[in-house]
Structures are given as structure tokens and as C-alpha cells.
Design a protein around this motif. Sequence first.
Motif, mmCIF file in Angstrom:
data_model
loop_
_atom_site.group_PDB
_atom_site.id
_atom_site.type_symbol
_atom_site.label_atom_id
_atom_site.label_comp_id
_atom_site.label_asym_id
_atom_site.label_seq_id
_atom_site.Cartn_x
_atom_site.Cartn_y
_atom_site.Cartn_z
ATOM 1 N N TYR A 43 0.815 -1.214 0.000
ATOM 2 C CA TYR A 43 0.000 0.000 0.000
ATOM 3 C C TYR A 43 0.848 1.265 0.000
ATOM 4 C CZ TYR A 43 -4.223 -2.735 0.929
ATOM 5 O OH TYR A 43 -5.274 -3.610 0.841
ATOM 6 N N GLY A 44 2.085 1.170 0.437
ATOM 7 C CA GLY A 44 2.993 2.305 0.426
ATOM 8 C C GLY A 44 4.230 1.969 -0.379
ATOM 9 N N ALA A 45 4.780 2.948 -1.100
ATOM 10 C CA ALA A 45 5.887 2.664 -2.017
ATOM 11 C C ALA A 45 7.221 3.246 -1.576
ATOM 12 C CB ALA A 45 5.551 3.198 -3.416
ATOM 13 N N SER A 46 7.233 4.079 -0.545
ATOM 14 C CA SER A 46 8.465 4.783 -0.185
ATOM 15 C C SER A 46 8.938 4.419 1.217
ATOM 16 C CB SER A 46 8.255 6.306 -0.263
ATOM 17 O OG SER A 46 7.936 6.706 -1.572
ATOM 18 N N HIS A 47 10.259 4.407 1.376
ATOM 19 C CA HIS A 47 10.842 4.216 2.694
ATOM 20 C C HIS A 47 10.502 5.418 3.584
ATOM 21 C CE1 HIS A 47 13.319 0.713 1.584
ATOM 22 N NE2 HIS A 47 13.519 1.333 0.436
ATOM 23 N N PRO A 48 10.422 5.228 4.897
ATOM 24 C CA PRO A 48 10.186 6.374 5.783
ATOM 25 C C PRO A 48 11.183 7.511 5.571
ATOM 26 C CG PRO A 48 9.943 4.327 7.004
ATOM 27 C CD PRO A 48 10.462 3.949 5.645
ATOM 28 N N GLU A 49 12.446 7.146 5.305
ATOM 29 C CA GLU A 49 13.466 8.168 5.089
ATOM 30 C C GLU A 49 13.148 9.019 3.859
ATOM 31 O OE1 GLU A 49 15.508 4.528 6.936
ATOM 32 O OE2 GLU A 49 13.926 4.946 5.474
ATOM 33 N N ALA A 71 11.264 8.213 12.770
ATOM 34 C CA ALA A 71 11.689 9.145 13.811
ATOM 35 C C ALA A 71 13.171 9.462 13.709
ATOM 36 C CB ALA A 71 11.357 8.567 15.186
ATOM 37 N N GLN A 72 13.973 8.452 13.406
ATOM 38 C CA GLN A 72 15.416 8.680 13.288
ATOM 39 C C GLN A 72 15.730 9.614 12.133
ATOM 40 O OE1 GLN A 72 16.741 4.623 12.947
ATOM 41 N NE2 GLN A 72 17.035 4.368 15.156
ATOM 42 N N ALA A 73 15.088 9.392 10.989
ATOM 43 C CA ALA A 73 15.322 10.256 9.833
ATOM 44 C C ALA A 73 14.851 11.674 10.101
ATOM 45 C CB ALA A 73 14.617 9.680 8.603
ATOM 46 N N ALA A 74 13.682 11.807 10.715
ATOM 47 C CA ALA A 74 13.131 13.136 10.992
ATOM 48 C C ALA A 74 14.015 13.911 11.972
ATOM 49 C CB ALA A 74 11.715 13.008 11.543
ATOM 50 N N ARG A 75 14.589 13.197 12.938
ATOM 51 C CA ARG A 75 15.467 13.852 13.910
ATOM 52 C C ARG A 75 16.691 14.444 13.217
ATOM 53 N NH1 ARG A 75 16.195 9.656 17.047
ATOM 54 N NH2 ARG A 75 14.113 9.917 17.952
ATOM 55 N N THR A 76 17.178 13.758 12.210
ATOM 56 C CA THR A 76 18.340 14.254 11.461
ATOM 57 C C THR A 76 18.049 15.591 10.808
ATOM 58 O OG1 THR A 76 19.068 11.994 11.009
ATOM 59 C CG2 THR A 76 19.933 13.725 9.570
ATOM 60 N N PHE A 77 16.803 15.758 10.324
ATOM 61 C CA PHE A 77 16.428 16.979 9.615
ATOM 62 C C PHE A 77 15.654 17.963 10.500
ATOM 63 C CE2 PHE A 77 16.880 13.874 6.160
ATOM 64 C CZ PHE A 77 17.650 14.588 5.260
ATOM 65 N N SER A 78 15.509 17.648 11.778
ATOM 66 C CA SER A 78 14.740 18.494 12.706
ATOM 67 C C SER A 78 13.300 18.697 12.233
ATOM 68 C CB SER A 78 15.422 19.862 12.887
ATOM 69 O OG SER A 78 16.700 19.708 13.459
ATOM 70 N N LEU A 79 12.729 17.646 11.646
ATOM 71 C CA LEU A 79 11.344 17.701 11.189
ATOM 72 C C LEU A 79 10.418 17.249 12.313
ATOM 73 C CD1 LEU A 79 9.257 17.958 8.778
ATOM 74 C CD2 LEU A 79 9.575 15.479 8.490
ATOM 75 N N PRO A 80 9.451 18.054 12.729
ATOM 76 C CA PRO A 80 8.473 17.612 13.739
ATOM 77 C C PRO A 80 7.696 16.395 13.255
ATOM 78 C CG PRO A 80 8.416 19.997 13.518
ATOM 79 C CD PRO A 80 9.282 19.481 12.393
ATOM 80 N N THR A 81 7.453 15.449 14.159
ATOM 81 C CA THR A 81 6.830 14.179 13.790
ATOM 82 C C THR A 81 5.569 13.908 14.599
ATOM 83 O OG1 THR A 81 8.367 13.136 15.351
ATOM 84 C CG2 THR A 81 8.910 13.000 13.017
#
Length: 312
Positions: free
Chosen positions: A24-30, A59-69
Motif C-alpha cells: 500500500y505504500g511505495a516509499s521508505h520512511p526516510e 523518527a530517526q530520519a526526521a530527527r536528522t532533519f529536525s522535522l516535527p513528527t
Amino acid sequence: MFATLSQMGDYAELHCRSNFSFLYGASHPEQLVEAAVHNQLAALALTDRNGLYGVVKFAQAARTFSLPTLFGAELTCSSHDSRDGDAQIVLVADGPSGYSRLSHTITLGQLAGSKSAPVFNTAKIAEDLAGSCWVLTGASTGIVNQSLERHGPQVASRQLQKLVSEFGRDRVLVELCDHGDPLDSSRNDALVQLAMRHDLQCIATNDVSYASLREHRLAVALAAVRQRSSLDEIDAHLPPAPSAYIRSSKEQLRRFSRYPGVVELTAQIAKSSAFDLSLVAPKLPPFVCPDGLDEISYLRLLVEQGATRRYG
């Protein structure tokens, strides 16, 4: 350290599947995180189907970019109307407490069913969550949308009222989505009217299945596998345009200009509900291992010994 919402855009995507939603989803979380940062989203929610499978990588990827999750799930529930079979609602945790309770609810649903076939019903979910999550009515496969398309506004209104009675008026959000289908505008108009009738707020999402247009061909292939059909056979059942990607606030504001506030409300929800997953990560003490082994080496040794006993 997360960026403040004032440094980001006016839109937070609150309905998004990763490739942890099998077929149902095609992309990695990153990839989803990178697309959200590229489009300057205020925040991104990961809402995989029937589970929280991709949240750690997300969460790990978002933390790298300081993206709120934000963290949630798209749960397949027994429909209020037996004629409709199963349909979805989308739950988004309102902070760490909501995440903890949602995790417990998902576990109970998985244990009640079988592999790939959990058992959820909205009344039990509402009892378990009790005001700790936002409840989105879902996109094309959502409970309210299915009732609207198959049975008309009166049945959809009853479905919506049942959600309100179960979860509370301050927790239910009517989800509007525009994937370029000729009927999207009339469907959204009907949903807005239902929301007004029940004194509910509407939000815009893009019901995301892939990060960007680059992943569209992969998404189509996955859809064909899911439907057990060829690419030619499934073509007539696909949206008219490749549009289920991470959109910018500018594009969403343009597409939903006839519904003032539905885009901006997503950022307001993100401001109150986003958190870093490390806040709820268990801080377990180190496991004492023999003979100078670390935890992974000791686990490998136990697996090898168990396999030898089992298989010889």
C-alpha cells in the motif's frame, strides 16, 4: 532538536503510508521525511496500515532533519453497516500519552485476529483511547466516504454521528482529499456539508502513498500485485493522475482554496501533538552477557545453540 513550526510551512501531512504498509505504500520512511523537508512541511505524520511498523526509522530520519513528527495508524475496522465490509479510520496520537495508548490498542487488535487480519471496531478503539488521539474519517476507503459513495449522505451522516458519539466531537476530523478525480470536488463539498451538520472541523490531507512522482511507477506495480492483476488490467482503476505524493503547503492551499482553514488546521494540530519518539523509547538497562560477549553476539550464540537443538 525539532525546528519550530513558525520556521516551517502552513501544512502538516497527517495521512501518510510508508513501504511498511505492505503493497500500500511505495516509499521508505526516510524518503518521506526527505520529501517533507524539501517541501517545507510544518510536520509529518506516519500512519501505516494496522500498525506502527515504520516509526523508528521515520523518527530517526526526521530527527536528522529536525522535522516535527506525529505518529498514528490507518486501522481497518468492521464497518457500522454490514453491507460495506471493512473500512478505515486514521488515528493520530495526541502526544506521547496518545502514542502509548494507541500502541496498546493496536496490539489488542492484532492479538484478536490473525496474521495480516487484525480485528478492530470503532467502539472498542474509542473506549481504549478516550480522547488521546485525533480521529480522521479517512480518504477513499474511509468509513464515512464509503457510506457517502455507496448509500448517500443520510447513511454517511449516521456513520459520522456514530464516530462523534464514540470518540467525541472535539476529536473527530472530517478528512478532505483531492487526487484529481473528477468527483473529488463534489465529494469534498458533501463532506463539508456533513461536517457543518455535525459541527465538526475539516482538514486537508493527500492520503500519501509515495514520497514523490519518482515513486509513482513503483506504486502502480505494487497496486497491481495487491490486486493480483496485470498493469494493463489495473490501469482503469487507478487515479487519473499520479498525485498521492508529499505536497507542499502552497499546492495544498491552491487545491483547497474553496475550503478556508482546512490546510492551516493541520499545522495547528501538529503544533499541539508532535513529539520526538525518544520521549517514549524504553531506557532498558544493559543485559549482562557472559564471556565478554556484547548483547548482539550473545543473542547470535543463543540462536545458533537453539537452532542446533531444533534442527541438528
